[in-house]
Every structure is written in C-alpha cells, then in structure tokens.
Write an enzyme that holds these catalytic residues in place. Structure first.
Site, PDB file in Angstrom:
ATOM      1  N   GLN A 279      57.609  66.962  48.973  1.00  0.00           N
ATOM      2  CA  GLN A 279      56.909  66.701  50.641  1.00  0.00           C
ATOM      3  C   GLN A 279      57.521  64.936  50.746  1.00  0.00           C
ATOM      4  OE1 GLN A 279      52.924  66.523  48.180  1.00  0.00           O
ATOM      5  NE2 GLN A 279      52.522  64.843  49.379  1.00  0.00           N
ATOM      6  N   CYS A 285      50.740  67.267  51.576  1.00  0.00           N
ATOM      7  CA  CYS A 285      50.655  68.312  50.509  1.00  0.00           C
ATOM      8  C   CYS A 285      49.824  69.851  50.915  1.00  0.00           C
ATOM      9  CB  CYS A 285      49.656  67.566  49.675  1.00  0.00           C
ATOM     10  SG  CYS A 285      48.154  66.973  49.974  1.00  0.00           S
ATOM     11  N   HIS A 421      44.268  66.189  46.727  1.00  0.00           N
ATOM     12  CA  HIS A 421      45.586  66.706  46.566  1.00  0.00           C
ATOM     13  C   HIS A 421      45.407  68.121  46.652  1.00  0.00           C
ATOM     14  CE1 HIS A 421      49.929  67.018  46.192  1.00  0.00           C
ATOM     15  NE2 HIS A 421      49.884  67.112  44.783  1.00  0.00           N
TER      16      HIS A 421
END
Ligand SMILES: *[C@@H]1O[C@H](CO)[C@@H](O)[C@H](O)[C@H]1NC(C)=O
Ligand SMILES: *[C@@H]1O[C@H](CO)[C@@H](O)[C@H](O)[C@H]1NC(C)=O
Length: 474
Positions: A279, A285, A421
């Site tokens: 990323q 994410c 995340h």
C-alpha cells in the site's frame, strides 16, 4: 441571569492551571481518535514510537540548521500516527535553544534560562518509519519562529507555557462573559459556571491547537459549543454513525457455516489468494482488505484468480477517505454502485488519490451484496473454510515490530477497541500447539513472513473478531 465573577473563580482557575501542568497534554491525548482503519490516530506523549521519532527529528533538525547552539524539543503540541507501510508520524513541536554548542556531543543540554535566548521555533515534521527495516525518513520539515508573548522570566519552559498569568485569567473571564452574553448562556449555580469556564478554557486551547495545525485558511475559536465537553458535543450534535467505526453501515449477517471448522485451512493452498501487495505510504489498507476478499469470492465463483484494483477504490469510492482511511462495509457498497472492480493491470496502484478513471467497460469482477460475520472465532473459522478469505480489521499495535512466528500480545497492549488496520484473513491452524490466524498484510513482501502476519487465535486478540466481513457474488 448573570453570575458573579469574584475571587472564587480566579482561585479555581489557578488550581486548574496546576492540574493542567500535571496532566499536561495527556488529558485530551489519552482519548484516541477512533476512526476507520488506516486513518490517523492521536498519540500520547509517552508513546514509545513517538519518543523515537522525536529524537530522530531533533537530530535531523540540528544537522540541517546553521545555528550555533543545539536545539531540543521544548514542547509537544500535537502528534498523530497513521498506519501505512510502516508508520507515518505527523508531529508539531516547539524547539528551543540549549546552552550546548553544536560541536558538543552532550545529551544533557539545558535550555537557556532567559526566555529571549531560547529562540523557539514551531515546527511541523513528518516522519515515515518502517520498523522492520529499521529505516526512518524525514518527509517534511516546516518551521517558523514562535511569536513570543511577553512573559515574566522563568527558569522552566514547561511552567512558562502552562502557568496562568493573572492578565490571562482576566482576559479569559472577559471572553467567557462575552460568550455568555452572545449565546444567551445561563448557568444554574456558581459551581456550574465554574465548571463551564473550565471547559471553555480547555476548548480554547484545543481550538488553538487546531489553528496551529491548519494548513489552509480556516480559523478556530469560540463558538456556541465552546462550553461543551467533547462527549457532550458528540452525543448532542454528531451522528454516531459517522464518527464511530463500530456503528458502521449495517450489513446482513452472514449465514452460518454448514459444518464445523476443519482443524486447519489455508486458501493459499487452493489458489484463492493473489500475491502480496504494497500500500506504500497511503492509509488505504481497507481497499486492499476488500479487494483481497473479492479476489477470493470471484475465484470461488468463476475459477479464475484475478488481481483487482485498489486504486479504483482510492479514486472512486466516495464513501471512504482514500489515503486517510476507510471501512470495508462502505467499500462494498461503493463497488456495488460502481458496477464492479477493474483489474490491477487496467487500473494500477499509485498510492495517491487521483480523479476517478473508472469505466464499466473494464469491469472484471462484480459483487451483489455483502455480509458481516459472527464475532465468535470458531464460527469465523468455519465460515472461512467454507466460503473464502475474510476481510478483517484489528489493532495493529503488535504488527509494527513483527518479524515472524505467531504473535500473541498482552491485552493491555492490544485492546480490541483501538482497531486501526484492515487486512485479509486467509487461513488458520496451529504451530507447535499454538493456534493462529494467517493474515495477508499489504506492507510488501519484506514485511513479516513473506508479507504475512500470524496472530494468536482463540482470545479475540487485538480485536480480530470485531469487523469480519465479506462480499457476496451471486
Ligand atoms: C469467468 O469470468 C470470465 C470473464 O468475466 C468469463 O468470460 C467466464 O465465462 C467466467 N467463467 C465462469 C466459469 O463463470
Ligand atoms: C449480480 O450483479 C451482477 C452485476 O451487477 C448482475 O449482472 C447479476 O444479475 C447479479 N446477480 C443476481 C443474482 O442478482
């Protein structure tokens, strides 16, 4: 009714100033700013990673300046971190002159006691830290001299910034009175008025911080909400659906698995998982988590494993915030509206938000709906084995320094409400009697075990069970 502003209020104020200096920045920094996975999070000054980053920016700052004396951080104004490939710190500090000449290697350099020699600068730094590579990069440094308010000589900078000179109290009271008149405020008792004055003062400080950090043309200051605490304001005025990830768009519950979970399963052995992606320095994410899931769903429907486009989501998903974070639940909805995803090759990743370049002519995979899984890890395992890799989110605290093996951090280091995340759960099993989840990350192949993270399974570690979802392809 107006309340009196006699001595009690001023006495109370000086008490508040003492409390303020004890609590320091901690008070409002303690409360993490919970946003969608990938979004920036405020940091407490005791954060270990932040301390390291502060040391790093001090060194870089001094290397790059022609000043004769070393400068050190004299005050932390604000700090956030964002999980990207590694961590991106945004730090605003004041740096002041010490008595050490630059040639000295001393680590214990005191600040100048005389305020006029401190020559304080306010600086914004951005640092990109990749712990598992041991690298830190200074992305940005922007400094300007601090406009010094005339203050009495003092031996301690921290005191100087938090103690409340009498004129300030008077000025504050004046502002508060004006605020009460302007917005027709009426407090029922002296205690209530004292408390509201305290809140008002805190809010002014917050507004100042916002102002320091604003890069545009905004102004911050007194509003009609200035006597409300953050909680009061949120519960009264904000839409909790927007400010809290745990109340994200409701999805249909996933039908339970038909049978119990096999002892272990790994979708990599069945060709449903594309290779590790990266990323870069973008909080996207959530997009990688969702494409990973759809790649699996499409493979199971169609028999072909495609690599699908995250950039399409970064550019075209108006429900999420591109490099500033997003929610899988929103992304599914956006994909349904768009009509599907293009491939990685047709719409390749740049890691920056650009204008949307999607064309339905190039749709390679579509979805029809999305479902949310049970929060029971046994159910999640059974569902995964039957239906494909699962989009999950977690508290990534333990991931920052992860190298290999099954990670099982203590709860206090990895609580389940600080989810920041999003990743892809591709399988599970046991290693030497330790149950684990196999998690595909999006921080490149050089992260963890060939790009994968292994997390303990069975104790809802790091909130891994909190946000499990999948697209549905009919
Ligand atoms: C899989 O998708 C391709 C391209 O969209 C399509 O041509 C093909 O017929 C599909 N195969 C199956 C088995 O659905
Ligand atoms: C699923 O979505 C695709 C693309 O939007 C559509 O062509 C298809 O008819 C839908 N399938 C069902 C069963 O609704």
């Amino acid at each position: 009714m107006m309340v009196g502003f006699g001595c009690p209020v001023i006495l109370w104020l000086s008490l508040a100033a003492v409390q303020g200096s004890v609590l320091g920045l901690g008070e409002d920094m303690d409360r993490p700013l919970i946003g969608p996975p990938g979004s920036p999070v405020r940091l407490h000054e005791s954060d270990a990673g932040l301390k390291k980053a502060l040391q790093f920016v001090e060194e870089r700052y001094n290397q790059g300046s022609n000043a004769m004396h070393l400068r050190k951080v004299s005050r932390l104004l604000s700090a956030t971190k964002q999980l990207v490939k590694g961590i991106r710190y945004s730090i605003t500090v004041e740096l002041s002159n010490t008595q050490c000449k630059k040639s000295t290697m001393l680590r214990t350099c005191d600040f100048y006691p005389e305020i006029q020699k401190l020559k304080t600068e306010v600086c914004l730094f951005e640092v990109w830290d990749i712990p598992w590579q041991g690298t830190s990069t200074l992305l940005r440094q922007k400094c300007q001299p601090k406009v010094e308010v005339q203050q009495e000589e003092t031996n301690n900078i921290v005191d100087a910034s938090t103690s409340q000179p009498l004129e300030d109290s008077v000025e504050l009271l004046g502002q508060f009175k004006e605020f009460m008149v302007k917005y027709n405020k009426d407090y029922s008792s002296q205690e209530e008025a004292d408390y509201r004055l305290f809140v008002f003062h805190e809010n002014l400080k917050t507004a100042e911080k916002l102002q320091t950090l604003d890069q545009g043309s905004a102004e911050y200051g007194v509003t009609k909400f200035s006597d409300l605490t953050e909680e009061e304001f949120q519960s009264a005025y904000l839409n909790p659906l927007l400010s809290q990830w745990n109340l994200h768009r409701l999805m249909k519950p996933a039908p339970s698995a038909r049978g119990p979970a096999p002892a272990s399963w790994d979708w990599r052995d069945h060709g449903a998982v594309s290779s590790i992606k990266n990323q870069g320095m973008c909080g996207s994410c959530w997009a990688f988590s969702v494409t990973g899931n759809i790649e699996g769903q499409w493979f199971l429907k169609n028999g072909t494993l495609l690599s699908l486009s995250e950039q399409e989501l970064v550019d075209c998903d108006g429900l999420d915030q591109a490099c500033k974070g997003g929610l899988p639940s929103n992304a599914y909805e956006a994909i349904e509206k768009l009509g599907g995803l293009e491939t990685e090759t047709d719409y390749s990743y740049t890691g920056k938000k650009q204008s949307c370049d999607f064309t339905s002519m190039k749709v390679a995979a579509y979805i029809n709906s999305s479902v949310e899984l049970s929060k029971d890890e046994k159910d999640i395992a059974a569902w995964l084995a039957e239906n494909g890799p699962v989009s999950v989110a977690l508290n990534a605290f333990a991931m920052q320094f992860y190298r290999k093996g099954v990670s099982h951090p203590m709860k206090i280091f990895c609580n389940s409400w600080m989810i920041d995340h999003a990743v892809l759960m591709v399988g599970y099993g046991e290693r030497k009697n330790i149950p684990f989840w196999a998690i595909k990350n999006s921080w490149g192949e050089d992260y963890g075990e060939q790009g994968y993270y292994y997390l303990y399974r069975g104790s809802n570690a790091c909130g891994i069970n909190q946000m499990c979802s999948s697209a549905v392809v009919n």
